[in-house]
Motif scaffolding. Structure first.
Motif, PDB file in Angstrom:
ATOM      1  N   THR A   1      -1.623 -10.423 -10.560  1.00  0.00           N
ATOM      2  CA  THR A   1      -1.614  -9.498 -11.684  1.00  0.00           C
ATOM      3  C   THR A   1      -0.320  -8.691 -11.616  1.00  0.00           C
ATOM      4  N   GLU A   2       0.202  -8.318 -12.775  1.00  0.00           N
ATOM      5  CA  GLU A   2       1.473  -7.591 -12.843  1.00  0.00           C
ATOM      6  C   GLU A   2       1.467  -6.389 -11.904  1.00  0.00           C
ATOM      7  N   GLY A   3       2.482  -6.331 -11.011  1.00  0.00           N
ATOM      8  CA  GLY A   3       2.643  -5.200 -10.111  1.00  0.00           C
ATOM      9  C   GLY A   3       1.718  -5.192  -8.923  1.00  0.00           C
ATOM     10  N   LYS A   4       0.951  -6.260  -8.728  1.00  0.00           N
ATOM     11  CA  LYS A   4      -0.001  -6.313  -7.624  1.00  0.00           C
ATOM     12  C   LYS A   4       0.306  -7.525  -6.742  1.00  0.00           C
ATOM     13  N   PRO A   5      -0.081  -7.478  -5.467  1.00  0.00           N
ATOM     14  CA  PRO A   5       0.094  -8.630  -4.586  1.00  0.00           C
ATOM     15  C   PRO A   5      -0.901  -9.729  -4.940  1.00  0.00           C
ATOM     16  N   PRO A   6      -0.607 -10.969  -4.533  1.00  0.00           N
ATOM     17  CA  PRO A   6      -1.524 -12.070  -4.855  1.00  0.00           C
ATOM     18  C   PRO A   6      -2.805 -11.985  -4.030  1.00  0.00           C
ATOM     19  N   ALA A   7      -3.905 -12.462  -4.628  1.00  0.00           N
ATOM     20  CA  ALA A   7      -5.198 -12.474  -3.937  1.00  0.00           C
ATOM     21  C   ALA A   7      -5.412 -13.803  -3.243  1.00  0.00           C
ATOM     22  N   LEU A   8      -6.111 -13.762  -2.123  1.00  0.00           N
ATOM     23  CA  LEU A   8      -6.421 -14.973  -1.367  1.00  0.00           C
ATOM     24  C   LEU A   8      -7.624 -15.681  -1.996  1.00  0.00           C
ATOM     25  N   CYS A   9      -7.497 -16.994  -2.159  1.00  0.00           N
ATOM     26  CA  CYS A   9      -8.643 -17.818  -2.591  1.00  0.00           C
ATOM     27  C   CYS A   9      -9.351 -18.281  -1.323  1.00  0.00           C
ATOM     28  N   LEU A  10     -10.442 -17.618  -0.990  1.00  0.00           N
ATOM     29  CA  LEU A  10     -11.073 -17.794   0.315  1.00  0.00           C
ATOM     30  C   LEU A  10     -12.057 -18.946   0.393  1.00  0.00           C
TER      31      LEU A  10
ATOM     32  N   SER B   1       0.804  -1.214   0.000  1.00  0.00           N
ATOM     33  CA  SER B   1       0.000   0.000   0.000  1.00  0.00           C
ATOM     34  C   SER B   1       0.840   1.269   0.000  1.00  0.00           C
ATOM     35  N   SER B   2       2.104   1.147   0.408  1.00  0.00           N
ATOM     36  CA  SER B   2       2.976   2.327   0.417  1.00  0.00           C
ATOM     37  C   SER B   2       3.263   2.837  -0.983  1.00  0.00           C
ATOM     38  N   THR B   3       3.016   1.999  -1.965  1.00  0.00           N
ATOM     39  CA  THR B   3       3.251   2.409  -3.352  1.00  0.00           C
ATOM     40  C   THR B   3       1.990   2.963  -4.005  1.00  0.00           C
ATOM     41  N   LEU B   4       0.880   2.941  -3.293  1.00  0.00           N
ATOM     42  CA  LEU B   4      -0.397   3.356  -3.867  1.00  0.00           C
ATOM     43  C   LEU B   4      -0.719   4.797  -3.488  1.00  0.00           C
ATOM     44  N   GLU B   5      -1.526   5.430  -4.321  1.00  0.00           N
ATOM     45  CA  GLU B   5      -1.972   6.799  -4.078  1.00  0.00           C
ATOM     46  C   GLU B   5      -3.187   6.784  -3.162  1.00  0.00           C
ATOM     47  N   VAL B   6      -3.209   7.699  -2.215  1.00  0.00           N
ATOM     48  CA  VAL B   6      -4.322   7.787  -1.273  1.00  0.00           C
ATOM     49  C   VAL B   6      -5.595   8.243  -2.006  1.00  0.00           C
ATOM     50  N   PHE B   7      -6.714   7.593  -1.683  1.00  0.00           N
ATOM     51  CA  PHE B   7      -8.009   7.935  -2.282  1.00  0.00           C
ATOM     52  C   PHE B   7      -8.724   8.910  -1.351  1.00  0.00           C
TER      53      PHE B   7
ATOM     54  N   TYR C   1      -7.027   3.601  -0.641  1.00  0.00           N
ATOM     55  CA  TYR C   1      -6.044   3.842  -1.693  1.00  0.00           C
ATOM     56  C   TYR C   1      -6.683   3.607  -3.054  1.00  0.00           C
ATOM     57  N   LYS C   2      -6.124   4.242  -4.068  1.00  0.00           N
ATOM     58  CA  LYS C   2      -6.524   3.981  -5.455  1.00  0.00           C
ATOM     59  C   LYS C   2      -5.838   2.692  -5.902  1.00  0.00           C
ATOM     60  N   TRP C   3      -6.642   1.693  -6.236  1.00  0.00           N
ATOM     61  CA  TRP C   3      -6.097   0.402  -6.674  1.00  0.00           C
ATOM     62  C   TRP C   3      -5.854   0.406  -8.173  1.00  0.00           C
ATOM     63  N   ASP C   4      -6.891   0.733  -8.894  1.00  0.00           N
ATOM     64  CA  ASP C   4      -6.790   0.916 -10.339  1.00  0.00           C
ATOM     65  C   ASP C   4      -8.022   1.712 -10.764  1.00  0.00           C
ATOM     66  N   GLU C   5      -8.257   1.831 -12.044  1.00  0.00           N
ATOM     67  CA  GLU C   5      -9.397   2.591 -12.533  1.00  0.00           C
ATOM     68  C   GLU C   5     -10.697   1.929 -12.065  1.00  0.00           C
TER      69      GLU C   5
END
Length: 758
Positions: free
Chosen positions: A109-118, A6-12, A40-44
């Motif tokens: 996804t490129e440049g993103k952390p992995p998602a949990l399969c819940l 999250s330190s690399t993301l822009e605050v929403f 934070y802004k994740w993507d569009e």
């Protein structure tokens, strides 16, 4: 200090216009005691909420010392517009998270952390029934399972990679490829790869065709080249792609998960090497000898795991990719590093066993079967059976698929002009592309002249032809080992009938048909239906055809009506392979469709075996008596004592099969006379009574003969009997449809029938 994604993301800092999202964020913050939410802004179109999750760790140590902590930072990613119909994505926020050591993480996804399969299954469906608090609890449980080694439900099997954001699909049979890897069936001697021919069926879907081997290499490349020539001429053709299956040392197995998929050729090489797979031989072959004329090159990496992969019978997990290679990407025996590589998913091609499992019909095995008639009803029934894993059919149909057939046939426009049986076999083979279907098409009429020994090889004969000729053949066949099933639709599509013969073909289909007609005496809807059929028959011919074929353009019948009947009949067929019974079964499927009601009634009527007797004077004639007929004659004779007695037979006569069916008895009229040596049948009320039965059955039933007793003998026809027979012959010959003279005598030695053709 721990580095966070999250330190690399822009605050929403914008206002959230989705009330449901704002409410959920408020609930989560309240539940987790977050005073000021960090967004934070994740993507569009998506934002991420940072949160800390408390984890209940094992009291001693984590499973295999995996780095799961008592507090795990996460990011909850929400769609600004589509939430809550689109559920949140949950990712770790810790860059040091042990992502390469855990199952149930999606490939990142490129440049993103992995998602949990819940959850196993559809997460959107799960979340639709849950509160945000439930989601927080499930996330905590996921981390706890990771810490205790319980992410995988089956510790004896290996959890495969979780795929998300893949570009396309490779369709192949897992077992076939695993067998090639385990047997090291390489294309080059001492190599580590096999060559596979795929056919692109959609923009991003590649379907396995075959392995390219030394023995079939020339003809396969010629086939590929022929397709290339057609493409260059703008002709319709198959799009072939030559792919490569690559494996490593069979001694080395790997339990790590690389959740970042390769995006180019250089990354693919490094990704492969991390699993002990050297792609240099394939790279050299690709750059010099590859025969692809399309840019997409399927690359399948065989990763050996320490345990069998969940859902399969081998330790191999396949990682699927497609490299986009132009001729400019091949230089000096190598592929340029920046050549694009896409992640693909595997789709298991269907086989018979899998189809049975998916259909929930493991116990159903129909066996080798003859199918007569591949029209609207037949095609739908056969496709129902085939999709359930039944596929040993010999199909007969002489007709081709015409435009009007497409309204009701199971097949579609691609088969227009093809023979119906051939097209069905082709469709079934398409369902099971990697397995022999054992289906054969005969594009001619069913041939009843073939020796009965041929038919005895089959377990079933299914007749969906609505053909009187086929009906008569099946009735006359001496084969008693093959089950016979006949189905047709009548009454403008509102009535479906399926006859399944009993043990040793008794009752036969004609027995059950006669039995059905006899029910018109007591069942109003049967009587009403037969009367309607009689009116139609009188308008068109002197004969009634009970049952309608769907081959004519003038037949008005909706597709959903045919489908409804076909689905019911196919279920009955499957049940009859599980539940064996001696009786025949008459399966009725009625559709009530009018302005006030649409409903369906289904029932199965068990038909007891018939008593079968051959005419004493003419063995070419057979008499088949419904249950109770012989006992009633014997009881009536016994009750009369020393005096003769008699009565009338009601039933059906079939000159083609030389069969007389007796389904009911009428007592002798009151003006009949009898003594110890003679019986004279009277007439009072008889014509009216027979006429009532005939009318009630839509002219399907009527007078077929009569009987009387000889309590003192002789055990044969008397002189008086022969005089009566001569009178009957003269009378019956004057009928529009002449009847044979059928006389039966009940003697101390038994029941003795006689039939004299008019």
């Amino acid at each position: 200090m721990e580095e966070l994604y999250s330190s690399t993301l822009e605050v929403f800092q914008e206002k959230i216009g989705n009330p449901a999202l704002q409410d959920s964020l408020n609930e989560i913050c309240k539940y987790l005691s977050i005073p000021t939410p960090l967004l934070y802004k994740w993507d569009e179109g998506r934002i991420a909420l940072a949160a800390d999750i408390d984890v209940n760790l094992p009291s001693l140590k984590n499973y295999e010392d995996i780095d799961i902590r008592a507090v795990e930072p996460i990011l909850m990613v929400f769609s600004l517009e589509k939430y809550p119909s689109t559920p949140p994505l949950i990712t770790t926020d810790r860059t040091s998270f042990p992502k390469n050591n855990l199952a149930h993480l999606y490939i990142a996804t490129e440049g993103k952390p992995p998602a949990l399969c819940l959850v196993r299954g559809n997460f959107a469906d799960w979340y639709a029934r849950k509160r945000p608090q439930d989601l927080i609890k499930r996330i905590g449980n996921w981390f706890q399972d990771a810490a205790t080694g319980n992410l995988s439900l089956d510790g004896e099997q290996f959890d495969p990679l979780r795929l998300e954001n893949y570009t396309g699909i490779l369709i192949y049979d897992y077992d076939k490829l695993a067998q090639t890897v385990n047997k090291k069936e390489d294309f080059l001697q001492d190599g580590n790869f096999a060559i596979v021919l795929f056919k692109r069926t959609a923009d991003s879907t590649y379907k396995f065709v075959k392995f390219i081997t030394e023995s079939n290499y020339s003809e396969t490349i010629e086939e590929v080249d022929e397709a290339r020539k057609k493409k260059s001429q703008a002709l319709q053709t198959d799009h072939y792609h030559i792919g490569y299956l690559i494996w490593g040392n069979e001694q080395d197995s790997f339990n790590k998960y690389l959740i970042k998929p390769p995006k180019n050729w250089d990354e693919l090489k490094r990704y492969s090497n991390s699993y002990g797979i050297d792609v240099s031989l394939v790279e050299a072959y690709l750059s010099k000898d590859d025969k692809n004329y399309h840019k997409g090159v399927p690359i399948i990496l065989a990763i050996r795991r320490p345990l069998k992969v969940i859902g399969f019978e081998s330790e191999i997990e396949f990682s699927n990719h497609v490299a986009i290679l132009d001729y400019t990407d091949k230089k000096d025996g190598q592929i340029v590093d920046d050549a694009t590589v896409y992640l693909f998913s595997h789709n298991q091609s269907l086989n018979k066993a899998k189809a049975k499992i998916i259909s929930g019909e493991n116990e159903v095995t129909i066996g080798e079967s003859i199918v007569i008639g591949c029209g609207a009803l037949g095609s739908k029934i056969i496709m129902h059976l085939a999709r359930g894993g039944q596929k040993n059919f010999l199909l007969f149909d002489p007709d081709k698929i015409s435009s009007h057939n497409l309204v009701r046939h199971a097949l579609l426009g691609e088969q227009l002009g093809m023979n119906k049986a051939t097209a069905l076999v082709s469709a079934i083979e398409g369902i099971f592309p990697d397995q022999e279907t054992d289906c054969v098409a005969i594009s001619t009429q069913f041939n009843p002249k073939v020796d009965n020994d041929f038919y005895e090889k089959f377990r079933w004969i299914f007749d969906f032809s609505a053909s009187e000729n086929v009906f008569n053949f099946l009735v006359n066949s001496s084969n008693t080992s093959t089950k016979v099933c006949q189905a047709y639709i009548s009454d403008k599509g509102n009535l479906g009938l399926m006859f399944i013969e009993g043990e040793n073909r008794n009752p036969r289909i004609d027995d059950q048909q006669a039995y059905l007609y006899s029910l018109s005496k007591e069942v109003d809807w049967i009587s009403d239906w037969l009367k309607r059929e009689n009116i139609i028959g009188e308008k068109n011919s002197t004969n009634i055809t009970v049952g309608v074929g769907c081959n004519s353009e003038t037949t008005i019948l909706a597709d959903d009506t045919i489908s409804s009947h076909a689905a019911h009949f196919s279920k009955i067929i499957k049940r009859k392979n599980i539940i064996e019974q001696a009786e025949g079964s008459l399966n009725v499927y009625r559709i009530i469709d009018n302005e006030d009601e649409y409903s369906i009634n289904a029932e199965t009527i068990l038909v007891p075996p018939f008593t079968i007797i051959t005419a004493k004077n003419d063995p070419s004639w057979t008499i088949r008596l419904a249950e109770g007929i012989t006992n009633n004659m014997l009881k009536t004779s016994a009750k009369a004592g020393k005096s003769e007695i008699g009565g009338i037979f009601i039933g059906v006569v079939n000159y083609k099969t030389k069969t007389i069916h007796v389904v009911d008895l009428i007592d002798a009229p009151p003006d009949s006379t009898a003594n110890e040596i003679c019986f004279h049948r009277g007439y009072n009320g008889l014509s009216e009574l027979v006429g009532k039965i005939t009318k009630s059955s839509g002219s399907q039933l009527g007078y077929v003969g009569e009987w009387h007793s000889h309590p003192h003998g002789p055990n044969c026809l008397s002189a008086t009997d022969y005089e009566t027979i001569d009178k009957f012959k003269a009378e019956f010959n004057s009928l529009l449809t002449p009847l044979p003279v059928f006389i039966t005598i009940v003697t101390p030695e038994g029941i003795l029938p006689y039939v004299f053709s008019s």
